[in-house]
Write a protein that holds these residues in place. Structure first.
Motif, PDB file in Angstrom:
ATOM      1  N   TYR A  41     -79.480 101.386 -30.932  1.00 23.20           N
ATOM      2  CA  TYR A  41     -80.026 102.450 -30.095  1.00 23.20           C
ATOM      3  C   TYR A  41     -81.343 102.056 -29.452  1.00 23.20           C
ATOM      4  N   ASP A  65     -77.905 114.702 -22.279  1.00 25.82           N
ATOM      5  CA  ASP A  65     -77.930 113.960 -23.541  1.00 25.82           C
ATOM      6  C   ASP A  65     -77.814 114.886 -24.743  1.00 25.82           C
ATOM      7  N   THR A  88     -75.238 111.698 -29.285  1.00 24.89           N
ATOM      8  CA  THR A  88     -76.658 111.938 -29.527  1.00 24.89           C
ATOM      9  C   THR A  88     -76.915 112.335 -30.974  1.00 24.89           C
ATOM     10  N   LYS A 121     -77.060 109.291 -33.010  1.00 18.29           N
ATOM     11  CA  LYS A 121     -78.293 108.555 -32.697  1.00 18.29           C
ATOM     12  C   LYS A 121     -79.483 109.184 -33.424  1.00 18.29           C
ATOM     13  N   LEU A 159     -84.700 113.030 -24.397  1.00 19.77           N
ATOM     14  CA  LEU A 159     -83.331 113.405 -24.083  1.00 19.77           C
ATOM     15  C   LEU A 159     -83.314 114.292 -22.848  1.00 19.77           C
TER      16      LEU A 159
END
Length: 131
Positions: free
Chosen positions: A42, A64, A70, A73, A60
């Protein structure tokens, strides 16, 4: 009204670091600081520290926040530890001011221990141009 660019979002995130007393180590779009290395697979926008406490910053967009990737992540980055002292790393998530509630809903589905490491930072979603 013009939408805010990714560079301006990173600048606003860095400003939030400064307000919380952190010193920026690396950042995207920086003139004098290097870009941060990817963490895992990432990309991150900024890394900062205060004494021995390290924070990771990501920004973001509205799209996103709704992306299912997401969540993984955020989950991955919020569970990071420092290399030698194994202290938890705080994750600053910069989101547009309009989408703060959506971001909190997405993060509410995560484990309690992970949520402790995440701080949602509202960023300006647009700015007015002065003629």
């Amino acid at each position: 009204m013009t939408t805010i660019s990714s560079q301006e979002r990173v600048d606003a995130l860095i400003e939030q670091f400064w307000k919380n007393g952190y010193l920026t180590i690396s950042r995207k779009f920086g003139k004098y600081l290097p870009s941060p290395n990817p963490i895992g697979k990432y990309e991150v926008d900024a890394i900062a520290k205060y004494k021995k406490k390290i924070v990771i910053g990501i920004t973001l967009s509205e799209e996103d926040i709704m992306d299912p990737k997401t969540i993984s992540k955020i989950n991955f980055l919020a569970t990071r530890h420092t290399k030698y002292s194994h202290q938890r790393v705080t994750l600053f998530v910069g989101v547009p001011k309009d989408s703060t509630y959506k971001a909190k809903l997405v993060i509410s589905g995560l484990d309690e221990e992970i949520k402790k490491n995440i701080k949602i930072v509202p960023l300006p979603s647009s700015f007015q141009t002065v003629n």
